[in-house]
Scaffold this active site. Structure first.
Site, PDB file in Angstrom:
ATOM      1  N   THR A  48       1.408   8.363  -0.637  1.00 21.86           N
ATOM      2  CA  THR A  48       0.097   8.066  -1.220  1.00 21.86           C
ATOM      3  C   THR A  48      -0.859   7.533  -0.156  1.00 21.86           C
ATOM      4  O   THR A  48      -2.040   7.888  -0.143  1.00 21.86           O
ATOM      5  CB  THR A  48       0.228   7.066  -2.382  1.00 21.86           C
ATOM      6  OG1 THR A  48       1.124   7.608  -3.351  1.00 21.86           O
ATOM      7  CG2 THR A  48      -1.108   6.777  -3.033  1.00 21.86           C
ATOM      8  N   CYS A  49      -0.352   6.715   0.738  1.00 18.27           N
ATOM      9  CA  CYS A  49      -1.191   6.139   1.795  1.00 18.27           C
ATOM     10  C   CYS A  49      -1.733   7.224   2.719  1.00 18.27           C
ATOM     11  O   CYS A  49      -2.916   7.213   3.074  1.00 18.27           O
ATOM     12  CB  CYS A  49      -0.395   5.115   2.590  1.00 18.27           C
ATOM     13  SG  CYS A  49       0.318   3.799   1.579  1.00 18.27           S
TER      14      CYS A  49
END
Length: 161
Positions: A48-49
């Site tokens: 996600t990052c």
């Protein structure tokens, strides 16, 4: 206690990578007298990052600058070498300042630390984005779910400006 709008950031130190290697920089040096964006990710190179959160800030770095933001910074509970490699691999260049909070001291000091031990990640930072003026929090958006980057997105923070 979790930091909130109207609160001044605690004076804390981060590690940054410079041309001469790792160096310390304080919150006062980074954000004092400036309008800034600070966002946090649970970990460099995590899905996600890397795929959802950081790209929006890279893409909108010039939009933030056009709205008077002096500094766009990302912090993570990773060491300075990992953050430097992540910065290089993402093409973030000089658009984002990467702040290593290796032991999570800053995340703990602002009450936004996260126990990600269940995922084998240990102590991390919650995912958030904040707008700062002279080190004072003007807007803060914290994700309830660390695998989501919506409330803390660059688009959401741009709406605060």
């Amino acid at each position: 206690m979790t930091i909130a709008p109207g609160t001044h950031l605690p004076n804390a130190k981060f590690k940054i990578m410079t041309a001469n290697g790792p160096a310390d920089v304080s919150t006062d040096e980074l954000f004092g007298g400036k309008k800034a964006v600070l966002f946090a990710v649970p970990g460099a190179f995590t899905p996600t990052c890397s795929l959802a959160h950081l790209p929006g800030f890279i893409e909108h770095a010039d939009d933030f600058k056009a709205k008077g933001v002096d500094v766009v910074a990302c912090t993570a509970v990773n060491d300075v070498f990992v953050l430097d490699a992540w910065a290089k691999s993402t093409g973030a260049g000089d658009k984002i300042v990467f702040l290593a909070d290796g032991s999570g001291d800053f995340a703990k000091a602002i009450g936004l630390d996260l126990d990600a031990g269940g995922f084998g990640l240990g102590l991390r930072s919650k995912r958030y984005a904040m707008l700062l003026e002279d080190g004072v929090v003007k807007a803060l958006h914290v994700e309830e779910n660390p695998s989501v980057a919506e409330a803390s997105s660059a688009d959401r923070l741009l709406a605060d400006l």
